[in-house]
Motif scaffolding. Sequence first.
Motif, PDB file in Angstrom:
ATOM      1  N   VAL A  33      -6.936  -5.268   7.152  1.00 31.35           N
ATOM      2  CA  VAL A  33      -7.940  -5.224   6.072  1.00 31.35           C
ATOM      3  C   VAL A  33      -7.281  -5.523   4.719  1.00 31.35           C
ATOM      4  CG1 VAL A  33      -9.404  -3.637   4.730  1.00 31.35           C
ATOM      5  CG2 VAL A  33      -9.552  -3.691   7.237  1.00 31.35           C
ATOM      6  N   PHE A  34      -6.103  -4.883   4.484  1.00 29.36           N
ATOM      7  CA  PHE A  34      -5.460  -5.096   3.185  1.00 29.36           C
ATOM      8  C   PHE A  34      -4.883  -6.505   3.061  1.00 29.36           C
ATOM      9  CE2 PHE A  34      -5.531  -0.390   3.217  1.00 29.36           C
ATOM     10  CZ  PHE A  34      -6.349  -0.246   2.103  1.00 29.36           C
ATOM     11  N   SER A  35      -4.496  -7.099   4.199  1.00 27.56           N
ATOM     12  CA  SER A  35      -4.036  -8.492   4.149  1.00 27.56           C
ATOM     13  C   SER A  35      -5.198  -9.393   3.759  1.00 27.56           C
ATOM     14  CB  SER A  35      -3.501  -8.954   5.513  1.00 27.56           C
ATOM     15  OG  SER A  35      -2.420  -8.169   5.896  1.00 27.56           O
ATOM     16  N   GLY A  36      -6.374  -9.098   4.342  1.00 28.17           N
ATOM     17  CA  GLY A  36      -7.575  -9.867   4.013  1.00 28.17           C
ATOM     18  C   GLY A  36      -7.903  -9.735   2.532  1.00 28.17           C
ATOM     19  N   ALA A  37      -7.787  -8.489   2.018  1.00 23.94           N
ATOM     20  CA  ALA A  37      -8.087  -8.221   0.608  1.00 23.94           C
ATOM     21  C   ALA A  37      -7.181  -9.056  -0.292  1.00 23.94           C
ATOM     22  CB  ALA A  37      -7.899  -6.729   0.325  1.00 23.94           C
ATOM     23  N   TYR A  38      -5.950  -9.169   0.119  1.00 24.61           N
ATOM     24  CA  TYR A  38      -4.960  -9.961  -0.595  1.00 24.61           C
ATOM     25  C   TYR A  38      -5.438 -11.400  -0.790  1.00 24.61           C
ATOM     26  CZ  TYR A  38      -0.086  -9.070  -1.718  1.00 24.61           C
ATOM     27  OH  TYR A  38       1.071  -8.793  -2.358  1.00 24.61           O
ATOM     28  N   ALA A  39      -5.777 -12.004   0.355  1.00 24.65           N
ATOM     29  CA  ALA A  39      -6.210 -13.414   0.320  1.00 24.65           C
ATOM     30  C   ALA A  39      -7.496 -13.543  -0.486  1.00 24.65           C
ATOM     31  CB  ALA A  39      -6.411 -13.930   1.740  1.00 24.65           C
ATOM     32  N   TRP A  40      -8.361 -12.548  -0.312  1.00 24.31           N
ATOM     33  CA  TRP A  40      -9.651 -12.601  -1.014  1.00 24.31           C
ATOM     34  C   TRP A  40      -9.448 -12.523  -2.525  1.00 24.31           C
ATOM     35  CZ3 TRP A  40     -12.458  -9.295  -4.155  1.00 24.31           C
ATOM     36  CH2 TRP A  40     -13.775  -9.702  -4.384  1.00 24.31           C
ATOM     37  N   LEU A  41      -8.462 -11.687  -2.960  1.00 22.05           N
ATOM     38  CA  LEU A  41      -8.216 -11.488  -4.392  1.00 22.05           C
ATOM     39  C   LEU A  41      -7.768 -12.768  -5.109  1.00 22.05           C
ATOM     40  CD1 LEU A  41      -6.534  -7.947  -4.605  1.00 22.05           C
ATOM     41  CD2 LEU A  41      -8.598  -8.703  -5.798  1.00 22.05           C
ATOM     42  N   VAL A  42      -7.264 -13.732  -4.339  1.00 18.51           N
ATOM     43  CA  VAL A  42      -6.811 -14.986  -4.955  1.00 18.51           C
ATOM     44  C   VAL A  42      -7.966 -15.670  -5.705  1.00 18.51           C
ATOM     45  CG1 VAL A  42      -6.007 -17.339  -4.461  1.00 18.51           C
ATOM     46  CG2 VAL A  42      -4.906 -15.381  -3.359  1.00 18.51           C
TER      47      VAL A  42
END
Length: 580
Positions: A33-42
């Motif tokens: 989930v946090f990896s996804g959040a990372y990419a999403w934050l870009v």
Amino acid sequence: MSGLDRFMRLVRYLKPYRLRLVAAFVCSALVAVFSGAYAWLVKPVLDEIFINKNEGLLLALPLALFIVSVLKSAFNYGQNYLMNYVGNQVITDIRQELFGKMIRLPVGYHDANTSGRLVSRVVNDVTLMANAVAGVLKDIFQQGLTFLAMLGVIFYQNWQLAGLSIVVIPLAVVTTVRMGKRLRALAASGQERMGDMASTLQETLAGIRMVKAYGREEAEAQRFKDSNRAFLNTTMKAIQVSSLGSSHMEVIGVVGVAAIVWYGGYLVINGAMTPGSFFSFLTAMFMAYTPIRRLSGSNNTIQQALAAAERVFGVIDLKTEQEIERGSLVLPPIGQSVAYQDVTFHYESQSVPALNGIDLTIRAGEMVAIVGSSGSGKTTLVNLLPRFYEPTAGHILIDGIDIQSYTLASLRAQIGIVSQDVVLFDDSVRANIAFGRRDATDEQIEQAARQAYAHDFIERLPQSYRTVVGEKGVKLSGGERQRLAIARAILRDPPLLILDEATSALDTESERVVQLALTNLMQNRTTVVIAHRLSTIQRADRIVVLSRGRIVEVGTHEELLRHGGHYQRLHAMQFQDVSQ
Ligand SMILES: Nc1ncnc2c1ncn2[C@@H]1O[C@H](COP(=O)(O)OP(=O)(O)OP(=O)(O)O)[C@@H](O)[C@H]1O
């Protein structure tokens, strides 16, 4: 057993650790989930800060990135630790089960498998499985979930572009599967080679004195070189296959990226997508690449592990002596007799039976000497008593009941064996004597040592009974080793004794002491001796002469000499020098 069956069987070993596994799974999910959040934050970072120049978010977004990264690291630690804990526990369990199984397999199995091969099974095969269970478990959970999270971001940002990149995936899957098959075959043969190498190693090192004495260093090094090379060849083949596979995947990946840049650039230029969305998409793509690569790497490890699992489970599924045994009676000390009734025994690998129609009754308290030329079947005859092998035909009865009706443990508890190659373990003198009776007191051990004429030399050792004897007892003389073995048998105090007299000549003094020790040991016991010495044979109540697996004569020394048959000839040949 198919790959899936083996896999499911491995999974069953996870059962006792399911709580930790669930915790690890939760951690993995959060990492994803946090990896996804990372990419999403870009996307907001690029669109809001760099394009829209939104000062309100200048601090908030980097802070969000920081928090996401800390949380991701924390859960990553959790899942890493937990998965490895579970994986290594499972492997420890399997290794223990495998060893426990091996030492309970019938002697025939050990005859057919070199110890090097078996060692390789416990050490290498189980290690391969460990890599898979610990490493892959982690990868499958974490990388699998991370991949899904990335896929989520990819589709969320732009589904058409996502559709295009998905086309690449089947190509990757086909490569992975084909490579996996080939790797599995190579892993299997690699392990066989490793086993052969371990055998050579063990044989040579165990016989190091002979190697040196016969100047065989060069020849042995050459023999090792052959198996070492063979192993290298299979390893290199496997490396070739897996590197080719990785390059293949790399190319497929680049094709995918090129297609995305082309179509994505087109969408951004035409205003159908913001630059932030595109870079968030691209970040997710790149972040998804690691899971794909790791998962395809895992596939290789899994294939190797499944090949190893096949060999390991192959051993675990064999029937132990205890599982084969049919007996349930508990054998009391022998009261009347041990009787061979028409016993035939055939080693599987031999064309003729080693024993043929043996009829022999040994009365309780009697001392029977077995003689015969080399290969006549003497050792085989006595090996049937503790059921190291089962007769091919006929029966062996103790006090009128077939020994197969007794439990193996109770049967063997009644039998003491002193063989010509004394087996000592790299442990203290005390532990070696107490081998068959762990609960013996110091007094009992010392008494047994005295009766075996071993106490005096033990007292002279640097640490007396606590002295460690070295592998196979190398720190002791031949006569001393034999007396330790006799002390061990005296301490166990078995009613039935099997004695395989040493053929190797001890010096006269040493021989005399060993004979005295043996006399003490044989007192009040039923004894079967594979006899080589005149003194033993003359003292025997009866002598049984074997020739090519058959009993050809039975009688006392005098009777047989008078009879003038096999025994007389053997005697003339073997004991000429001694009697002169
Ligand atoms: N583990 C085994 N596997 C296959 N054949 C065997 C095995 N052990 C012995 N044999 C064969 O069985 C026959 C009888 O062997 P055994 O060891 O009983 O003879 P022996 O009389 O004790 O000989 P020695 O006095 O030389 O020790 C021999 O021909 C031998 O080659």
